[in-house]
Scaffold this motif. Structure first.
Motif, short mmCIF file in Angstrom:
data_model
loop_
_atom_site.label_atom_id
_atom_site.label_comp_id
_atom_site.label_asym_id
_atom_site.label_seq_id
_atom_site.Cartn_x
_atom_site.Cartn_y
_atom_site.Cartn_z
N LEU A 156 -6.32 5.83 -8.32
CA LEU A 156 -5.57 4.86 -7.52
C LEU A 156 -6.51 4.11 -6.59
N ASN A 157 -6.39 2.81 -6.58
CA ASN A 157 -7.17 1.99 -5.66
C ASN A 157 -6.22 1.05 -4.92
N ALA A 158 -6.29 1.08 -3.61
CA ALA A 158 -5.36 0.28 -2.83
C ALA A 158 -5.62 -1.22 -2.96
N CYS A 159 -6.87 -1.58 -3.21
CA CYS A 159 -7.19 -3.01 -3.27
C CYS A 159 -7.02 -3.54 -4.70
N PRO A 160 -6.63 -4.80 -4.82
CA PRO A 160 -6.47 -5.38 -6.15
C PRO A 160 -7.79 -5.37 -6.91
#
Lengths: 156, 448
Positions: B295-299
């Motif tokens: 999971l990565n919060a940034c696009p």
């Protein structure tokens, strides 16, 4: 669409003085996209009330499965949730085809779901057994041609 | 939860008190008060969405000034691999690393190299973690995700991979290497991370899973970019500094971590809204067939960090191309074992959940308050206009019951009250004292 009629605080009729927070959601038939919205809303509420992670997990899984059942089999219905200090009661009522053989329906792997539903990843016959696994008490009243009422109780 | 200062802060002079950030915040952590946005520390997860969305550039990440490197005798740069994708004309990682030396660093330690160690370690421990868990293992590489899990999905903490972040591993190894090779004292060495995001700035000051601090300063990628840009094109014969392979540098974009651990069934999710949706599904036991969730919060992953310069899609493509130019042998490079205590690979403590969304510690009080919130919410217009300074009508209802807002903060409620008052004023205006008014109104008892 799920229409929440909001939470209402009611006193139980049994004069126990236990306050119960009521939520009501409408679950539409064949609306997989929004299925799970009611259980998600309940989950959020339980977190705000500080229930334990395990309790929340059990409640949301049981409710999600129940919601999906109403979407797939029940032709939609109503989910009513009562939250008190130590327990949650979820009443799922539909006016669908009803369950012909409840014992069979409770068996893992048994399903009457259509191929279309199975292709979407549902209908593995784990719904009711899973609800039973997560709950402390389960009451299932069903009449063929009339509908089904499932009352799930989960206690802390 | 210990009270932490966040690296996302407000430039009060620039803030116009508009509602862009309050609406965008995934944890409803912002309110507008007295014409300025106020961030609620216990709700903030440092995702940087408000920095991205602010039209006035009033939200910023507090990083350390580059002049801070001068406080140390020996300066080490830890470039995040996302830095490699920021330069239009550069295809060779060595050019960027050489440019870092040219702006004043004594040595470079690639975070991507540490990422290769963490990948190996993850591969080793995943089967064991899987055996103990229901549901997928969740990557801990993105600090925003870990914080989000702490505040909104505390029950999923057990699914989180409890391994050190590559940047911290790089910092520890880089310092140790300098101590041994250069004969320096640890305090003479300054270790500086070049960060693409504010969350990593916060996480280096308040480490996730560990006590203490291992990074001396965090430099904003944007600021370093400005220093590097004029010199990168002039470097014709770069030093051979690059040791990490494609496997390490692809941690900078979504899907890189999962593929670096050779996981057969993993999902890679980027963007905070998507992350929330997937965590909801993990919570509902809907992803039990998936083994690993990145999971990565940034696009787009770290390349989409709000301190990066290039758009994430282009940066990703460049890093992928750079990876093709790197030797395959680099993929097997790892940090020299002599510089590492294997114990540090595992978290030494579990982060606490502050439960900021808890309405009241006493459940019957909480139930009552929640009922009050809901009945109040029903009287609000429900259009979430934000004029009250809260992100939604529901948030306002919560604030009112919690005593941090007033009912008349709602402009519609205020209008209602004003029109009621106006009606009363009109009625009062027609009122005349008994000596002046006609018969039939307020008659004297004798009249009967």
């Amino acid at each position: 669409m799920h229409n929440s009629e909001g939470l209402k605080l009611e006193n139980k009729n049994d004069n126990s003085g236990v306050e119960v927070l009521k939520q009501r959601y409408e679950v539409s038939a064949d609306d997989f996209a929004s299925a799970g919205a009611a259980s998600a809303a309940v989950k959020k509420t339980l977190k705000q009330l500080g229930f334990s992670p395990d309790f929340i997990r059990r409640t949301s899984i049981a409710m999600y499965e129940g919601e999906i059942n109403m979407v797939i089999h029940g032709g939609g219905g109503v989910a009513e949730v009562g939250i008190s200090e130590n327990q949650v009661t979820i009443t799922l009522t539909d006016e669908g085809p009803g369950i012909a053989d409840i014992n069979l329906a409770m068996k893992e792997g048994f399903s009457t779901a259509s191929d279309t539903v199975r292709e979407m990843g549902f209908g593995a016959g784990m719904g009711l057994p899973n609800i039973k696994k997560q709950s402390d008490n389960l009451s299932l009243i069903s009449e063929v041609g009339k509908g089904t009422t499932l009352v799930i109780t989960i206690a802390t | 939860m210990e009270s932490i200062t966040h690296s996302v802060t407000l430039d009060a002079e620039k803030c116009k008190g508009c509602i862009n950030c309050i609406k965008r915040c995934p944890t409803e952590a912002i309110r507008v008060r007295n014409g300025k946005a106020v961030i609620m520390n216990d709700h903030c997860i440092d995702c940087g969405e408000c920095i991205r969305v602010c039209p006035h550039n009033a939200k910023k990440a507090i990083s350390d000034p580059i002049s801070m490197i001068d406080n140390y005798k020996y300066k080490i740069a830890l470039p995040a691999p996302s830095l490699y994708g920021q330069f239009k004309s550069i295809r060779d990682v060595n050019v960027i690393l050489t440019a870092l030396v040219n702006i004043g660093f004594d040595s470079i330690f690639e975070v991507a190299l540490a990422a290769q160690n963490v990948s190996d370690h993850t591969k080793d421990i995943l089967p064991e973690a899987r055996a103990l868990l229901s549901g997928p293992t969740i990557s801990s590489a993105c600090p925003v995700v870990v914080k989000l899990i702490c505040v909104r999905y505390p029950e999923l903490l057990e699914n989180v991979l409890k391994t050190i972040a590559p940047v911290e591993l790089a910092a520890i190894a880089a310092r140790e290497k300098a101590v041994r090779e250069k004969g320096l004292k640890p305090e003479e060495i300054g270790v500086f991370f070049i960060s693409p995001c504010p969350a990593k700035i916060t996480a280096s000051k308040y480490r996730i899973g560990y006590d203490g601090v291992v990074i001396d300063g965090i430099l904003s990628m944007r600021e370093i970019f400005v220093k590097l840009l004029p010199i990168v094109d002039k470097i014709k014969e770069p030093m051979k500094l690059s040791v990490a392979g494609a496997r390490g540098i692809k941690w900078s974009f979504s899907g890189g971590e999962g593929s670096a651990i050779d996981e057969s069934l993993f999902v890679a999710v980027d963007g905070i809204d998507n992350v929330i949706r997937v965590l909801d599904e993990v919570e509902n036991d809907k992803l039990s067939s998936v083994r690993f969730v990145e999971l990565n919060a940034c696009p787009g992953g770290c390349v989409g960090g709000c301190l990066s310069v290039e758009n994430p899609f282009v940066a990703r493509a460049r890093i992928q191309r750079m990876g093709l130019n790197l030797s395959e042998e680099n993929d097997t490079n790892t940090i020299d074992e002599n510089y590492l205590d294997p114990e540090i690979l595992y978290w030494q403590k579990t982060p606490e959940s502050g439960y900021p969304f808890l309405i009241d510690a006493d459940r019957s009080t909480a139930i009552r308050k929640l009922a009050d919130i809901e009945s109040l919410f029903e009287t609000l217009p429900g259009i979430d206009c934000g004029s009250c300074g809260a992100p939604s009508c529901h948030a306002l209802a919560e604030d009112i019951i919690n005593g941090t807002a007033l009912e008349s903060d709602c402009v519609f409620k205020l209008r209602e009250r004003m029109s009621t008052l106006f009606r009363e004023i009109t009625e009062l205006q027609e009122y005349m004292p008994p000596p002046f008014r006609e018969q039939g109104r307020g008659q004297m008892i004798n009249d009967k």
